[in-house]
Structures are given as C-alpha cells and as structure tokens.
Design an enzyme around this catalytic site. Structure first.
Site, PDB file in Angstrom:
ATOM      1  N   PHE A   1       0.805  -1.217   0.000  1.00 41.81           N
ATOM      2  CA  PHE A   1       0.000   0.000   0.000  1.00 41.81           C
ATOM      3  C   PHE A   1       0.837   1.265   0.000  1.00 41.81           C
ATOM      4  O   PHE A   1       1.751   1.418   0.827  1.00 41.81           O
ATOM      5  CB  PHE A   1      -0.887   0.053   1.251  1.00 41.81           C
ATOM      6  CG  PHE A   1      -2.007  -0.929   1.263  1.00 41.81           C
ATOM      7  CD1 PHE A   1      -3.231  -0.628   0.693  1.00 41.81           C
ATOM      8  CD2 PHE A   1      -1.829  -2.172   1.849  1.00 41.81           C
ATOM      9  CE1 PHE A   1      -4.268  -1.545   0.706  1.00 41.81           C
ATOM     10  CE2 PHE A   1      -2.861  -3.098   1.872  1.00 41.81           C
ATOM     11  CZ  PHE A   1      -4.082  -2.783   1.298  1.00 41.81           C
ATOM     12  N   ASP A   2       0.487   2.175  -0.897  1.00 37.74           N
ATOM     13  CA  ASP A   2       0.855   3.560  -0.680  1.00 37.74           C
ATOM     14  C   ASP A   2       0.039   4.002   0.530  1.00 37.74           C
ATOM     15  O   ASP A   2      -1.098   3.562   0.717  1.00 37.74           O
ATOM     16  CB  ASP A   2       0.494   4.395  -1.912  1.00 37.74           C
ATOM     17  CG  ASP A   2       0.547   5.873  -1.614  1.00 37.74           C
ATOM     18  OD1 ASP A   2       1.636   6.358  -1.281  1.00 37.74           O
ATOM     19  OD2 ASP A   2      -0.511   6.525  -1.703  1.00 37.74           O
ATOM     20  N   VAL A   3       0.599   4.856   1.360  1.00 37.80           N
ATOM     21  CA  VAL A   3      -0.079   5.237   2.604  1.00 37.80           C
ATOM     22  C   VAL A   3      -0.680   6.637   2.531  1.00 37.80           C
ATOM     23  O   VAL A   3      -1.878   6.840   2.747  1.00 37.80           O
ATOM     24  CB  VAL A   3       0.895   5.134   3.800  1.00 37.80           C
ATOM     25  CG1 VAL A   3       0.210   5.605   5.083  1.00 37.80           C
ATOM     26  CG2 VAL A   3       1.395   3.694   3.955  1.00 37.80           C
TER      27      VAL A   3
ATOM     28  N   THR B   1      -3.639   7.401  -0.064  1.00 39.15           N
ATOM     29  CA  THR B   1      -4.449   6.207  -0.295  1.00 39.15           C
ATOM     30  C   THR B   1      -5.185   5.816   0.972  1.00 39.15           C
ATOM     31  O   THR B   1      -6.390   5.536   0.946  1.00 39.15           O
ATOM     32  CB  THR B   1      -3.565   5.034  -0.758  1.00 39.15           C
ATOM     33  OG1 THR B   1      -2.853   5.413  -1.934  1.00 39.15           O
ATOM     34  CG2 THR B   1      -4.412   3.805  -1.057  1.00 39.15           C
TER      35      THR B   1
END
Length: 237
Positions: A13-15, A18
């Site tokens: 995951f991009d944090v 996102t």
C-alpha cells in the site's frame, strides 16, 4: 486479464493519499493559520500551490519538507512567511486522519493477506499514520528505510527483496495506491499487478499529487478501500 485475487499473498500500500487523507490534513492546518491571520483561502488553490512547491529539485523528505513548502506558498496565499508556521504544518502530520473506510478495510484484508506499507514519508510520520490505521501492517518501508522515494524503482526493489527472503516474488503482490505518478505507472513498468484507488473520483484534477505524463490503466480500479475489500471478500465466496 487481471490475476485472481486468490493468487496474491501480499497487498502493498501507498499510505499518504491512499489510506491517510493528507490533502484534508494540509487544508485543515492551513485553514487554521488563515483564520488566525484573517485570510480566506480556497483549499483546492492551496493544494495546487502545494503541489507546485513540493515537487522541486531542492525538496526534502516528506513531511519535513512542509516547512520549506509553507515558506514558498505563504506569500502567494497572503499568510505570514514565518518558519514557525511551516513547522506547524509539518507537525500536523501527527494528527492527519485516515479516510473513513481505511481502517476497517485494512482489518478485513489483513485476515487473508500480508499487508506491506510503502510510503515516501519518513519513519517518524509513518509511525503516527500506522497508529491511526490500527497498526495493520506486516512490514513497512519508508523513505528512511529505502534511502529513496517512489517512483524510483529502487524503492520497489527493496520490497521485492523482502518477499524474496520469504520465498515469494513480485507476482505474489497486489500494489494498491491512489497516485498514478508515484505508484500505478511505475508498478506497471516493473511488472506488478496494481489496483488504483481513485480517491479524487468526484473532484477535478490531481489535487496535491503530481500529474503523471500519461495515464496508466490499472489492473483493478476502485474509488474506495471498502470497494477493494468487498471485491476481495466476494471473490472468496
């Protein structure tokens, strides 16, 4: 044809953008400064100025760079160009909130998949983000850990090396992100399967995120994390 959800072991995951609403966090902090200064600022205009200032050759790591960014954009917004306000913007990252659907979706997804955080934020900020999200991550890679930022392929290679040590490959990862520029385009070029979470689906433009030179059609496309979680659970039925 995109791979079946059952084929993945990891979700990376991009944090920021996102899972964590950084645009809302920046606008809220600037709104507070504006109120004190008696200035009215349009939030989207502020994000445009932020984006232009953020992506420059002399940029520092995020969110430390918000001190510099503030000093660049403050005169254009009619705000006091004082370092203390830039530090306030930087430190506001400790209080940025997750999107309403992030935490619950991550809990659901973690029941079957190993969740890997991949963020351009520094480790100190990521620790606050992870706590806000309920600490759901199996592993995490920050700009401090990798020595670089996405979309640099070297960032992704660090994650590939990690899963390789567990006997797996990048084919076992579904990369989930909102940024076409930082994540979706480069993950496609590196041969990953990806999922675009289009957080700004009801808004024009790219907000605080740099616009890509060209749009990349993702393997999966949802407008929310709950949409992804629902789809992955339904695939198991």
């Amino acid at each position: 044809m995109a791979k079946n959800f059952a084929d993945f072991r990891y979700l990376s995951f991009d944090v920021v953008g996102t899972l964590i609403d950084f645009e809302g966090g920046i606008k809220d902090c600037l709104a507070g400064i504006c109120a004190e200064a008696g200035v009215k600022v349009d939030g989207e205009e502020a994000l445009t100025l932020y984006r232009e200032a953020r992506y420059s050759e002399n940029a520092d790591l995020f969110p430390d760079d918000l001190v510099r960014v503030y000093l660049v954009i403050a005169p254009k917004l009619g705000l006091p160009a004082e370092p203390a306000y830039g530090e306030r913007l930087r430190d506001s990252a400790r209080d940025w909130k997750g999107f309403d659907d992030s935490k619950d979706a991550l809990v659901r997804l973690s029941k079957k998949y190993r969740l890997i955080a991949m963020t351009n934020a520094r480790r100190w900020a990521f620790e606050h983000f992870a706590e806000e999200l309920g600490n759901p991550f199996y592993a995490a890679f920050t700009a401090d850990d990798t020595g670089t930022e996405k979309p640099d392929p070297a960032f992704f290679e660090r994650v590939f090396d990690f899963v390789a040590r567990e006997g797996n490959t990048k084919e076992d990862i579904l990369h989930v992100a909102q940024s076409q520029y930082h994540d979706i385009g480069i993950s496609r070029r590196l041969g990953m399967t990806n999922c675009w979470i289009e957080r700004r689906h009801s808004q024009k433009g790219y907000g605080g995120t740099i616009e890509p030179e060209q749009f990349t059609q993702p393997d999966y496309h949802f407008t929310s994390m709950v949409g992804l979680a629902n789809a992955m659970e339904e695939a198991d039925i």
